[in-house]
Design a protein around this motif. Structure first.
Motif, PDB file in Angstrom:
ATOM      1  N   ASN A 451      55.086  81.516   2.107  1.00 51.23           N
ATOM      2  CA  ASN A 451      53.973  81.992   1.277  1.00 51.23           C
ATOM      3  C   ASN A 451      54.414  82.929   0.164  1.00 51.23           C
ATOM      4  OD1 ASN A 451      52.045  80.530   2.597  1.00 51.23           O
ATOM      5  ND2 ASN A 451      51.505  82.166   4.036  1.00 51.23           N
ATOM      6  N   ASP A 452      55.500  83.674   0.390  1.00 50.64           N
ATOM      7  CA  ASP A 452      55.909  84.648  -0.627  1.00 50.64           C
ATOM      8  C   ASP A 452      56.918  84.065  -1.606  1.00 50.64           C
ATOM      9  OD1 ASP A 452      57.954  84.406   1.176  1.00 50.64           O
ATOM     10  OD2 ASP A 452      58.458  86.539   1.229  1.00 50.64           O
ATOM     11  N   TRP A 453      57.058  82.718  -1.617  1.00 54.61           N
ATOM     12  CA  TRP A 453      57.961  82.073  -2.561  1.00 54.61           C
ATOM     13  C   TRP A 453      57.181  81.426  -3.678  1.00 54.61           C
ATOM     14  CZ3 TRP A 453      63.011  81.935  -3.611  1.00 54.61           C
ATOM     15  CH2 TRP A 453      63.886  82.508  -2.669  1.00 54.61           C
ATOM     16  N   PHE A 454      57.702  81.564  -4.894  1.00 58.28           N
ATOM     17  CA  PHE A 454      57.116  80.876  -6.035  1.00 58.28           C
ATOM     18  C   PHE A 454      58.118  79.826  -6.509  1.00 58.28           C
ATOM     19  CE2 PHE A 454      56.644  80.372 -10.665  1.00 58.28           C
ATOM     20  CZ  PHE A 454      55.345  79.873 -10.694  1.00 58.28           C
ATOM     21  N   VAL A 455      57.718  78.559  -6.445  1.00 57.00           N
ATOM     22  CA  VAL A 455      58.580  77.444  -6.840  1.00 57.00           C
ATOM     23  C   VAL A 455      57.958  76.778  -8.061  1.00 57.00           C
ATOM     24  CG1 VAL A 455      59.656  75.279  -6.121  1.00 57.00           C
ATOM     25  CG2 VAL A 455      59.284  77.095  -4.449  1.00 57.00           C
ATOM     26  N   SER A 456      58.759  76.558  -9.074  1.00 51.92           N
ATOM     27  CA  SER A 456      58.261  75.937 -10.305  1.00 51.92           C
ATOM     28  C   SER A 456      57.971  74.463 -10.077  1.00 51.92           C
ATOM     29  CB  SER A 456      59.294  76.083 -11.425  1.00 51.92           C
ATOM     30  OG  SER A 456      60.372  75.174 -11.223  1.00 51.92           O
ATOM     31  N   LYS A 457      57.313  73.856 -11.029  1.00 50.40           N
ATOM     32  CA  LYS A 457      57.187  72.404 -11.040  1.00 50.40           C
ATOM     33  C   LYS A 457      58.562  71.802 -11.305  1.00 50.40           C
ATOM     34  CE  LYS A 457      56.348  71.961 -15.992  1.00 50.40           C
ATOM     35  NZ  LYS A 457      55.435  71.533 -17.062  1.00 50.40           N
ATOM     36  N   GLU A 458      58.674  70.512 -11.202  1.00 50.83           N
ATOM     37  CA  GLU A 458      59.927  69.833 -11.519  1.00 50.83           C
ATOM     38  C   GLU A 458      59.977  69.589 -13.027  1.00 50.83           C
ATOM     39  OE1 GLU A 458      62.596  66.015 -10.004  1.00 50.83           O
ATOM     40  OE2 GLU A 458      60.445  66.073  -9.629  1.00 50.83           O
ATOM     41  N   TYR A 459      60.899  70.238 -13.701  1.00 49.13           N
ATOM     42  CA  TYR A 459      61.049  70.076 -15.142  1.00 49.13           C
ATOM     43  C   TYR A 459      61.970  68.886 -15.413  1.00 49.13           C
ATOM     44  CZ  TYR A 459      58.635  74.415 -16.152  1.00 49.13           C
ATOM     45  OH  TYR A 459      57.667  75.386 -16.270  1.00 49.13           O
ATOM     46  N   VAL A 460      61.454  67.934 -16.169  1.00 49.80           N
ATOM     47  CA  VAL A 460      62.174  66.685 -16.411  1.00 49.80           C
ATOM     48  C   VAL A 460      62.562  66.596 -17.872  1.00 49.80           C
ATOM     49  CG1 VAL A 460      62.051  64.166 -16.276  1.00 49.80           C
ATOM     50  CG2 VAL A 460      60.886  65.563 -14.562  1.00 49.80           C
ATOM     51  N   SER A 461      63.743  66.094 -18.108  1.00 47.52           N
ATOM     52  CA  SER A 461      64.209  65.893 -19.484  1.00 47.52           C
ATOM     53  C   SER A 461      64.930  64.563 -19.587  1.00 47.52           C
ATOM     54  CB  SER A 461      65.161  67.016 -19.902  1.00 47.52           C
ATOM     55  OG  SER A 461      65.761  66.715 -21.153  1.00 47.52           O
ATOM     56  N   PHE A 462      64.687  63.855 -20.684  1.00 48.78           N
ATOM     57  CA  PHE A 462      65.501  62.691 -20.994  1.00 48.78           C
ATOM     58  C   PHE A 462      66.828  63.191 -21.564  1.00 48.78           C
ATOM     59  CE2 PHE A 462      61.618  60.473 -20.500  1.00 48.78           C
ATOM     60  CZ  PHE A 462      61.971  59.164 -20.184  1.00 48.78           C
ATOM     61  N   ILE A 463      67.902  62.597 -21.108  1.00 53.43           N
ATOM     62  CA  ILE A 463      69.210  62.993 -21.609  1.00 53.43           C
ATOM     63  C   ILE A 463      69.383  62.414 -23.009  1.00 53.43           C
ATOM     64  CG2 ILE A 463      71.691  62.924 -21.176  1.00 53.43           C
ATOM     65  CD1 ILE A 463      71.016  62.374 -18.248  1.00 53.43           C
ATOM     66  N   PRO A 464      69.616  63.225 -24.033  1.00 54.25           N
ATOM     67  CA  PRO A 464      69.764  62.700 -25.401  1.00 54.25           C
ATOM     68  C   PRO A 464      70.854  61.639 -25.466  1.00 54.25           C
ATOM     69  CG  PRO A 464      69.641  65.092 -25.400  1.00 54.25           C
ATOM     70  CD  PRO A 464      69.763  64.685 -23.980  1.00 54.25           C
ATOM     71  N   LYS A 465      70.624  60.635 -26.270  1.00 53.56           N
ATOM     72  CA  LYS A 465      71.557  59.516 -26.357  1.00 53.56           C
ATOM     73  C   LYS A 465      72.944  59.970 -26.791  1.00 53.56           C
ATOM     74  CE  LYS A 465      71.991  54.838 -28.245  1.00 53.56           C
ATOM     75  NZ  LYS A 465      73.401  54.986 -28.608  1.00 53.56           N
TER      76      LYS A 465
END
Length: 759
Positions: A451-465
């Motif tokens: 309960n005392d932990w704050f976890v972010s959402k999953e941040y997603v990125s496309f890897i630049p070509k």
């Protein structure tokens, strides 16, 4: 006697005409088969027409002799309303001077039949050669199609009278059957001599007695889609569709050839069972609307694992036994250590018992193969039965029995449980798990609460070509390094730290995670669950990996996005948010071996927070731009307008839910003609725009949805992405009426494709 005109027939008796018709149509009696077409325009005149009439022994529709009337058809009186489609019936002669051969249906003989009986009537009573070299010209179209399906080389093989499939419901409330298999569970992927996918098959109504996610047995019939796919089939809903009970499904799995089972020969058992403890946590961490409670119990005889999360499904059963050929499809994000959950645990623990959702299974590893067997509840030891009786609130139980020779194994699990659950930090990123209880014989029970932990959402990125190309070039020189990362297009990261009320609390010298904690730390005051390469010997981050160095800058950018999101939401104080930003000079001094990674991470972070990158890069990694509007696009818009991103223009920000890309990818197997081409073009356009940095892709966050909204609904997943950007007044572009209503109720600006084009 030979009759040459209708005049010759008018002088015959009824019996003589009937005998003539039987010889003319080559049939023994006046029994026919036909297709009933109801009259929807003027039902008061007649109820419908019996058309496509057949006689046994012929694949042709009979015609009246010596007339130009055409094929034999019958109109049924208005008081004779039929509910079926295919019928068998007898006829009698109806005296008519103009057509002495005219027949009339004996209504009392009408008998409803299934489509398959109707289709095969021309062959059953008049068999033709079955020579293997027959090219179909001597066979009826129906028989030729069926022979194509039965061909062992190019078709589905024998025993396809009925098939097996998975019963599902989509987001629009439509029911269908997918994952089509033969009776022996061999999966049918494509039709013979084509690349068309088999299924999913749409149903006209829900099937009583079936629940979603359950395998069922069904009969099928041809759809006669001559132009596109002659062998195309559909579910014959006129015949019973029956569920397959868990024990029967398990029996079918057990009868499979040993070569089809999941092999344990290539799998290396971890020296430390700690890894297998994390695999069990992964099993409990499966998607859930509410926090999952987990309990480990270790006695002298058993390790028992209970959880309240999603129970075992029939699909999982095939997964664990290696029979789900599509396992892992669509997984563009690849992690260095990806927990496989229960399957991994079962491979390295013979005689494990799984109890969930009506399944009672004893998994054994025999000759290197994982083989399931039905476990009789009455045969379970008394100690296990007592534990199950006390744990009715749990949805899944996994039991690992110990023998007298397994004391070393039992002691290893004891040490692993004490190590993993020494601190709640070790399970920080299992975001669906709320509470873990550990009971070890001889010790006081221990409970960890997240309960005392704050976890972010999953941040997603496309890897630049350009980064993918650079990484690929480096790996071509350093052939000793893994080539897996250059196949990636997506990468992700999550962050976590403790909190107290509205204050974030930093973590001292936090370790880096790859689902499990590694032995590497950069000195950052927060935890990171990273998509990185690790050394399997000491679980440290690989410093030689070209991917890890490339990933560092992306990780820094996504960290900057997390900090920006925290500041925007104002859930925590600004001072506490700044306290978790690393003091990079101190980190470089205390961790000189990881200097390259820390410097690249710092650069990516500054590019976002300090406004140093160009507009294109900022839009890509922060999801916002200095000018223009923010648009979130629904799946149906791309189906009708694949160039929608270009129409919006580069001056605006386009955000796509990852669910939209997943739905478009699935539609490639369901649509045809123009819509299929549109979907393929849309995916190509999205890929190009992502490479240019004009599109941001984000994962859904179901926690943002109102309480009454269904967390499993794909529309609501897309809606959660819109809610995340509500402060930026985003515009949802969707032609879905249901999604438009929900958006308006939540105060979100929404516009349909037609209205957008007018603007």
């Amino acid at each position: 006697m030979i009759y040459k005109s209708i005049e010759d027939l008018r002088n015959l008796s009824i019996t003589e005409i009937e005998d003539f018709l039987k010889r003319y149509w080559k049939t023994r009696d006046l029994v026919f088969y036909g297709v009933f077409i109801p009259n929807t325009e003027n039902p008061e005149n007649y109820s419908g027409t019996m058309t496509k009439v057949k006689v046994p022994g012929s694949t042709l529709y009979p015609r009246y002799p010596f007339t130009d009337i055409g094929s034999v058809t019958f109109k049924l009186p208005s008081n004779q309303r039929l509910t079926g489609r295919f019928y068998k019936f007898n006829c009698r002669l109806l005296p008519n001077f103009n057509n002495p051969c005219q027949l009339q249906i004996l209504l009392s003989t009408l008998e409803e039949i299934d489509q398959r009986t109707y289709q095969f009537i021309g062959y059953v009573n008049n068999p033709r050669p079955h020579a293997a070299e027959d090219d179909g010209r001597r066979l009826s179209p129906i028989v030729y199609r069926y022979k194509l399906l039965e061909d062992n080389q190019t078709g589905w093989g024998n025993d396809i009278t009925h098939l097996i499939g998975l019963y599902k419901e989509d987001r629009d409330g439509n029911y269908f059957i997918d994952d089509i298999r033969r009776a022996d569970l061999t999966r049918l992927t494509t039709y013979p001599k084509t690349t068309f996918r088999v299924g999913p098959f749409r149903l006209h109504a829900p099937i009583e007695g079936l629940t979603e996610g359950q395998y069922c047995r069904f009969y099928w019939r041809f759809t006669f889609n001559e132009k596109v796919n002659p062998c195309e089939i559909e579910v014959d809903e006129s015949r019973p569709i029956t569920p397959i009970p868990p024990e029967e499904l398990l029996t079918a799995i057990s009868q499979r050839d040993a070569a089809t089972y999941l092999s344990a020969e290539g799998a290396t058992a971890p020296e430390d069972p700690t890894i297998l403890i994390y695999d069990l946590l992964t099993e409990a961490n499966k998607f859930s609307d509410t926090p999952v409670d987990v309990q480990f119990t270790l006695t002298d005889n058993y390790l028992l694992f209970h959880h309240t999360g999603r129970p075992l499904t029939a699909e999982n059963m095939l997964d664990y036994c290696g029979l789900r050929e599509q396992y892992g499809e669509g997984q563009e994000r690849l992690t260095a250590y990806h927990c496989q959950g229960l399957r991994q645990f079962l491979l390295h623990n013979a005689h494990s018992i799984v109890i969930s959702n009506g399944f009672f299974i004893n998994f054994n590893v025999v000759n290197g193969r994982l083989i399931p067997q039905w476990q009789d509840y009455a045969a379970l030891p008394r100690e296990v039965k007592i534990s199950l009786a006390r744990s009715k609130r749990f949805t899944e139980t996994i039991i690992l029995p110990f023998s007298s020779d397994d004391m070393t194994v039992m002691n290893n699990y004891r040490a692993s449980l004490l190590c993993v659950f020494e601190d709640v930090d070790n399970i920080a990123f299992y975001q669906n798990i709320g509470k873990v209880t550990v009971k070890i014989k001889g010790r006081k029970a221990k409970t960890l609460d997240r309960n005392d932990w704050f976890v972010s959402k999953e941040y997603v990125s496309f890897i630049p070509k350009q980064l993918r190309d650079r990484m690929k070039a480096k790996e071509e020189v350093n052939t000793d390094e893994r080539s897996q990362p250059m196949q990636k297009k997506l990468t992700s990261i999550m962050f976590a730290c403790r909190h107290k009320d509205n204050e974030l609390l930093g973590v001292k010298d936090a370790p880096v995670y790859c689902m499990i904690p590694t032995t590497t730390s950069f000195g950052f005051p927060f935890l990171m669950n990273m998509d990185i390469d690790i050394n399997k010997t000491n679980y440290a981050i690989s410093r030689r990996s070209a991917w890890n160095r490339t990933y560092a800058e992306i990780a820094g950018r996504l960290f900057g996005k997390w900090i920006a999101d925290l500041a925007k939401k104002k859930e925590f104080t600004s001072k506490s948010i700044l306290s978790i930003v690393p003091k990079f000079e101190a980190c470089l001094a205390s961790h000189p071996d990881d200097r390259k990674f820390i410097e690249l991470f710092q650069k990516g972070f500054k590019d976002v927070i300090m406004n140093e990158p160009d507009k294109q890069s900022k839009t890509r990694f922060t999801g916002q731009s200095s000018k223009g509007k923010v648009y979130v696009i629904d799946t149906n818009v791309f189906v009708n307008c694949p160039d929608i991103i270009a129409k919006i223009g580069s001056g605006n920000t386009v955000i796509l839910s990852a669910k939209v890309i997943d739905e478009l990818d699935n539609l490639k197997y369901k649509l045809e003609d123009k819509e299929l081409r549109n979907v393929q073009k849309a995916l190509k356009n999205i890929n190009q725009e992502i490479d240019k940095g004009n599109v941001v892709t984000e994962m859904s966050d179901i926690k943002l949805l109102p309480r009454d909204f269904d967390r499993h609904n794909p529309d609501n997943n897309i809606l959660s992405v819109v809610l995340r950007h509500k402060a930026e007044s985003p515009t949802l572009l969707s032609s879905d009426n249901g999604l438009q209503i929900k958006s308006k109720a939540l105060g979100i600006n929404v516009i349909g494709l037609k209205d957008f084009n007018k603007q």
